[in-house]
Write a protein that holds these residues in place. Structure first.
Motif, PDB file in Angstrom:
ATOM      1  N   UNK A   1       0.827  -1.208   0.000  1.00 53.26           N
ATOM      2  CA  UNK A   1       0.000   0.000   0.000  1.00 53.26           C
ATOM      3  C   UNK A   1       0.858   1.254   0.000  1.00 53.26           C
ATOM      4  N   UNK A   2       1.875   1.274   0.864  1.00 50.31           N
ATOM      5  CA  UNK A   2       2.738   2.463   0.957  1.00 50.31           C
ATOM      6  C   UNK A   2       3.530   2.641  -0.347  1.00 50.31           C
ATOM      7  N   UNK A   3       4.134   1.552  -0.815  1.00 50.97           N
ATOM      8  CA  UNK A   3       4.926   1.627  -2.048  1.00 50.97           C
ATOM      9  C   UNK A   3       4.081   2.094  -3.225  1.00 50.97           C
ATOM     10  N   UNK A   4       2.907   1.489  -3.366  1.00 51.26           N
ATOM     11  CA  UNK A   4       2.037   1.852  -4.500  1.00 51.26           C
ATOM     12  C   UNK A   4       1.539   3.287  -4.376  1.00 51.26           C
ATOM     13  N   UNK A   5       1.267   3.712  -3.152  1.00 55.23           N
ATOM     14  CA  UNK A   5       0.787   5.081  -2.955  1.00 55.23           C
ATOM     15  C   UNK A   5       1.792   6.081  -3.541  1.00 55.23           C
ATOM     16  N   UNK A   6       3.060   5.913  -3.154  1.00 56.04           N
ATOM     17  CA  UNK A   6       4.073   6.857  -3.642  1.00 56.04           C
ATOM     18  C   UNK A   6       4.359   6.668  -5.134  1.00 56.04           C
ATOM     19  N   UNK A   7       4.385   5.421  -5.572  1.00 56.43           N
ATOM     20  CA  UNK A   7       4.667   5.146  -6.985  1.00 56.43           C
ATOM     21  C   UNK A   7       3.593   5.698  -7.905  1.00 56.43           C
TER      22      UNK A   7
END
Lengths: 234, 237
Positions: free
Chosen positions: B167-173
């Motif tokens: 979730x965190x990775x995809x949010x920023x990506x």
């Protein structure tokens, strides 16, 4: 062909200056290309709906879905042109036909773009024969949502095309409402005649039901509503 | 009356939008420069991917993404060990790539409908940039995830932890992808939020389709169709 293909992203963007020129073109190539895009785009999406029932149904719906769009457009073309004239839009028959086809082209492109997602959902949905009602409801709901969004966006674009031609918001809105009413009236009935699109699991896979012209959409809806009221009554 | 000596206001330099300032060619397109720019100056990477003619930057981004997903997969597989050491990285890589391919046409059409002027390959490169940033962020979480995977035997806890990491990775990506596309088109692209939601749903469903990912190795259950919500509630029970 390549030149016409580059028009599709422009059509989706709703680039006024370019689209205005296309509406005034005299060649039928763009109209034919829009027809081809509708056949391929909506056909692809139709196949994903039909595939839920059976492979043969996928083929049938891939043919019937574009057929429904074309029949609705051509059955209403003359009426829509006359309505536009009476409202005072002053557009030609060719422009009426093209504006509607371009609207359906945008809808078909949206449907084709989401077809891989619906196919993926289908791959994860329990089959109709399994008796899993959640899967059935979920897939129906998703498809209704997708068709609704595609229709809304397409009509938004159609309104823009009309605005381009008439240059008057109120006039464009009136023509759009008149066209929508006609298309809804005829489209709903044609979808009834061309049934099944998914089909009940206990009925056999068919291109058309043996009695496609028996009864009509509105009678069926009325009878269903009447049944609900009667069952609810004490 | 004595006039007050009023100092003239200091010239305050209002910083420009960092994306606008950094939107310039990449100095060099070596592998580590590409990784460095993706993290620190993503606007330069966006410039390279849109205006650059070289094949190196997209290739390196693809390799970095595949590497990051593989490493994350190995760490995820280490929770159960055995065949999961090779099966999970394979599932993570193929699942992410297939999800991106499934959602790519809708991203392009949504962008067109919102007035975006990029071509299909350019949109694909922006998605690649976003996913690579997410992948690099996953690598940052790898030590933390590994510690927890060695400390607990609860698959549910690890599942929640990895969901958080994704979730965190995809949010920023995906936010980077949206910012880049908004910058390139000089307009707000709120409709992309809808696409990001769809993409996240497809990824979540993919994790169920390719199950088991956290638990012990089992053959793929393609015939046992299940929605991710149902799978999760079953796992929680």
């Amino acid at each position: 062909m390549k030149k016409l293909l580059t028009r599709l992203p422009v059509l989706c963007r709703g680039d006024s200056s370019a689209i205005s020129g296309w509406l005034d073109e005299q060649s039928w190539r763009w109209i034919a290309f829009c027809g081809l895009t509708i056949a391929l785009g909506s056909g692809l999406y139709g196949a994903t709906i039909g595939l839920w029932r059976a492979e043969l149904m996928a083929l049938y719906v891939a043919i019937k879905f574009p057929l429904l769009i074309f029949l609705t457009t051509f059955c209403n073309a003359l009426l829509n042109w006359m309505l536009a004239l009476m409202i005072g839009a002053g557009i030609t028959f060719r422009q009426t036909l093209l504006a509607q086809l371009m609207g359906f082209t945008v809808a078909s492109l949206i449907l084709a773009a989401v077809a891989p997602i619906t196919l993926f959902i289908l791959f994860n949905t329990p089959s109709l024969e399994s008796g899993d009602t959640f899967g059935h409801s979920f897939f129906m709901l998703i498809n209704v949502g997708i068709l609704g969004v595609a229709g809304l966006v397409a009509n938004g674009r159609l309104y823009r095309f009309l605005l381009l031609q008439t240059g008057n918001r109120a006039l464009a809105r009136k023509v759009l409402v008149a066209w929508l009413a006609g298309n809804l009236l005829v489209g709903a009935q044609l979808s009834w005649n061309l049934r099944p699109f998914i089909g009940a699991p206990h009925l056999e896979v068919q291109f058309l039901r043996p009695n496609p012209f028996e009864g009509n959409f509105y009678e069926t809806v009325f009878r269903a509503a009447k049944r609900i009221v009667e069952e609810a009554a004490p | 009356m004595e006039e007050e000596n009023i100092e003239p206001p200091k010239q305050v330099r209002i910083p420009k939008d960092p994306f606008t300032e950094q939107f310039q060619p990449l100095e060099n397109d070596r592998l580590f420069s590409v990784v460095d720019a993706t993290l620190k100056r993503p606007a330069q990477m966006a410039h390279e991917l849109i205006h650059g003619t070289g094949w190196k930057a997209p290739l390196f981004l693809t390799l970095v993404l595949l590497f990051c997903l593989t490493v994350l997969g190995i760490i995820m597989g280490s929770f159960s060990g055995g065949a999961q050491f090779w099966a999970v990285p394979l599932k993570i890589v193929t699942g992410t790539v297939i999800s991106a391919l499934i959602c790519m046409p809708s991203l392009y059409i949504l962008l067109c409908l919102s007035g975006g002027g990029q071509s299909f390959p350019q949109v694909g490169r922006m998605l690649l940039l976003g996913l690579t940033l997410a992948g690099i962020l996953f690598i940052g979480f790898v030590p933390v995830a590994w510690i927890f995977s060695q400390a607990t035997e609860s698959a549910v806890f690890m599942g929640v932890l990895y969901l958080l990491v994704w979730g965190i990775g995809l949010f920023f990506g995906l936010r980077l992808m949206k910012t880049a596309l908004e910058f390139l088109n000089k307009r707000s692209l709120g409709t992309l939020n809808l696409w990001m939601f769809i993409f996240a749903m497809v990824l979540l469903q993919m994790s169920t389709t390719l199950r088991p990912i956290i638990g012990k190795s089992e053959p793929l259950k393609f015939n046992e169709k299940m929605f991710f919500m149902a799978h999760w509630s079953e796992a929680l029970r």
